[in-house]
Each structure stands twice: as structure tokens, then as C-alpha cells.
Scaffold this motif. Structure first.
Motif, PDB file in Angstrom:
ATOM      1  N   VAL A   1      -1.702   2.409  -2.590  1.00  0.00           N
ATOM      2  CA  VAL A   1      -3.087   2.804  -2.344  1.00  0.00           C
ATOM      3  C   VAL A   1      -3.276   4.235  -2.835  1.00  0.00           C
TER       4      VAL A   1
ATOM      5  N   THR B   1      -0.873 -10.329   4.942  1.00  0.00           N
ATOM      6  CA  THR B   1      -0.727 -10.516   3.498  1.00  0.00           C
ATOM      7  C   THR B   1       0.739 -10.423   3.120  1.00  0.00           C
TER       8      THR B   1
ATOM      9  N   CYS C   1      -8.787   6.166  -2.019  1.00  0.00           N
ATOM     10  CA  CYS C   1      -9.066   5.022  -1.150  1.00  0.00           C
ATOM     11  C   CYS C   1      -8.418   5.118   0.225  1.00  0.00           C
TER      12      CYS C   1
ATOM     13  N   ASP D   1       0.838  -1.208   0.000  1.00  0.00           N
ATOM     14  CA  ASP D   1       0.000   0.000   0.000  1.00  0.00           C
ATOM     15  C   ASP D   1       0.864   1.245   0.000  1.00  0.00           C
TER      16      ASP D   1
ATOM     17  N   ARG E   1      -4.136  -2.721   3.893  1.00  0.00           N
ATOM     18  CA  ARG E   1      -5.399  -2.139   4.335  1.00  0.00           C
ATOM     19  C   ARG E   1      -6.583  -3.039   4.016  1.00  0.00           C
ATOM     20  N   ARG E   2      -6.493  -3.797   2.966  1.00  0.00           N
ATOM     21  CA  ARG E   2      -7.582  -4.696   2.586  1.00  0.00           C
ATOM     22  C   ARG E   2      -7.524  -6.018   3.337  1.00  0.00           C
ATOM     23  N   GLU E   3      -6.310  -6.559   3.536  1.00  0.00           N
ATOM     24  CA  GLU E   3      -6.174  -7.930   4.022  1.00  0.00           C
ATOM     25  C   GLU E   3      -5.473  -8.070   5.368  1.00  0.00           C
TER      26      GLU E   3
ATOM     27  N   SER F   1      -2.449  -5.853  -0.437  1.00  0.00           N
ATOM     28  CA  SER F   1      -2.873  -4.623   0.214  1.00  0.00           C
ATOM     29  C   SER F   1      -3.046  -4.887   1.701  1.00  0.00           C
TER      30      SER F   1
ATOM     31  N   LEU G   1      -5.254  -1.219  -3.098  1.00  0.00           N
ATOM     32  CA  LEU G   1      -6.477  -1.556  -2.370  1.00  0.00           C
ATOM     33  C   LEU G   1      -7.571  -2.016  -3.316  1.00  0.00           C
ATOM     34  N   GLU G   2      -7.604  -1.460  -4.505  1.00  0.00           N
ATOM     35  CA  GLU G   2      -8.640  -1.802  -5.482  1.00  0.00           C
ATOM     36  C   GLU G   2      -8.298  -3.031  -6.315  1.00  0.00           C
TER      37      GLU G   2
END
Length: 243
Positions: free
Chosen positions: A159, A232, A163, A105, A227-229, A225, A218-219
């Protein structure tokens, strides 16, 4: 495996995605980070695969012990023994030595002045942006003979400002130092654009040749990511000069 491999005047820039490696979930599959809880043997195999794809020697890659600071080291070989000191930027004049940045990120920043034979790499998360790790890396490069006006820079997958949601007070703290990092999420809340802030810092230093990978980690399901996972793997960005 390799998202992009760009070459200019003997300088090479490359970014990985998350596929083509041997790590098991949640590090699936090309995790290149050695400090995230993955099997060390898998990380070693993944680093060898990525290097092979790029045509570089895996034993000639400099990995940093990244701590979200502004310390920059000049190197002419990978660190021996226990490994790297805590740094978030590295520079070298040694052709054939690849400098690597690990991210999931944060913004990886790759820099090269092929005419001077100087390259640099920086790990610019939000704290590093504020601390000035990118200006510090450019400064170390100029000490070795680079000129900002000749430097080509890449910002890699990270990121995006649309986002990266943060509290308003934190955005204010960042923008007090780097106003260009001010952003708003797609849903209308305060955000920070780290890559945009990095590009503004580079422009302020006279680095005008700046490219961006154009991928929000993130997308994108093809990229790690945090922030997403949370748990990771890590992507890698590489810069090196032809021997």
C-alpha cells in the motif's frame, strides 16, 4: 501469475500477483498464505504452481510465521515439523534455497549480496518498520559476510503512502522513529509511507541499490489488499541464489 522476475549476478527476485491459482473467492486465486482461512490443499497447490513458474523446488522455500516484529533467523533449510518460529526476517547462505515473504499491503523487502553469497527477506509492515526489522535483517546478513554497499534490495507491491491513511497521532509515532515515512493521502489526511521508510532505512545503512515494484496493492485489482478486502489472500515475494 508472476508480476516480476529480476535476476542479477546469480540472485533472483520475484513477486506474484493474485491470478493463476486454484483458490476460491474471497482468496481468488493465487493465495499463497496458509493462515488466512483458505483451503490448505489449495494453498499447497498454489505454492507449487508459483514455484514451478519460477523454476524452483516448492520444498526448498522458507516460509515465515510473520508476527510484525523484528526477529530474524538464519536458515539453511525450510523449518521441519510444526513449521516456522515467529520471525519477520530470514537470511541464508544456502544457494537454491528460496526465502519468501507473505503480504497483502505490508512491504516485502528482498535483499542480496551475490558476491558474498548471502540473501535476506523481511516482512515490513508499519509495526515492523518502527521495530527495525529491515536493519535487523541487514545486520544478520553482514554477520554472514555481506556488505551493505554490495547489497541489492527490492521493495515489492504494498500500500502506498498516498493510500495508507492513519490517525495523526499514529503517524507522529511512526515518524518519530522513521521521519521519512511521513505521508499525506491523496485526499489530504495523515498517512504513512512504509516503503518510503524502508528505503530511507536502507539508505542510512549504506544500501544504495534499491528498486521498487511500483505497485500499490490497495489501488491494484490484480493484488490482494487487506485494507480493501479484509478477508483475502496473500501475495508472495521470493529471493534466491542460483545453485
Amino acid at each position: 501469475m508472476i508480476l516480476r522476475h529480476d535476476s542479477r549476478s546469480g540472485a533472483h527476485f520475484a513477486f506474484t500477483d493474485r491470478w493463476g491459482g486454484v483458490s476460491a473467492a474471497p482468496y481468488e486465486a493465487l493465495n499463497l498464505g496458509g493462515a488466512v482461512g483458505d483451503d490448505p490443499a489449495a494453498v499447497t497447490a498454489n505454492r507449487a504452481r508459483a514455484a514451478g513458474e519460477l523454476g524452483i523446488d516448492p520444498g526448498r522455500v522458507v516460509w515465515m510465521n510473520q508476527v510484525h516484529g523484528r526477529q530474524v533467523a538464519a536458515v539453511d533449510a525450510p523449518w521441519p515439523g510444526v513449521g516456522a518460529p515467529p520471525v519477520d526476517g530470514v537470511v541464508t547462505t544456502r544457494a537454491g534455497l528460496a526465502l519468501a515473504v507473505l503480504t497483502a499491503d505490508c512491504t516485502p523487502v528482498l535483499l542480496a549480496d551475490p558476491q558474498a553469497g548471502v540473501i535476506g527477506a523481511a516482512h515490513a509492515g508499519r509495526p515492523g518498520l518502527v521495530a527495525g526489522v529491515v536493519p535487523a535483517t541487514v545486520a544478520r546478513m553482514t554477520e554472514l559476510g555481506a556488505r551493505a554497499s554490495r547489497i541489492t534490495a527490492w521493495t515489492g507491491p504494498s500500500v502506498c503512502g498516498g493510500c495508507y491513511e492513519v490517525p495523526a497521532a499514529l503517524r507522529d509515532e511512526v515518524c518519530a522513529v522513521v521521519p521519512e515515512a511521513h505521508a499525506v493521502t491523496r485526499w489530504g489526511t495523515p498517512a504513512v509511507d512504509v516503503a518510503g521508510g524502508v528505503r530511507a532505512q536502507l539508505a542510512g545503512l549504506g544500501v544504495t541499490s534499491v528498486d521498487d515494484a511500483g505497485i500499490c496493492t490497495l489501488e491494484s485489482p490484480d493484488h490482494f489488499s487487506y485494507r480493501r478486502e479484509r478477508t483475502t489472500g496473500r501475495l508472495a515475494s521470493y529471493v534466491w541464489l542460483e545453485e
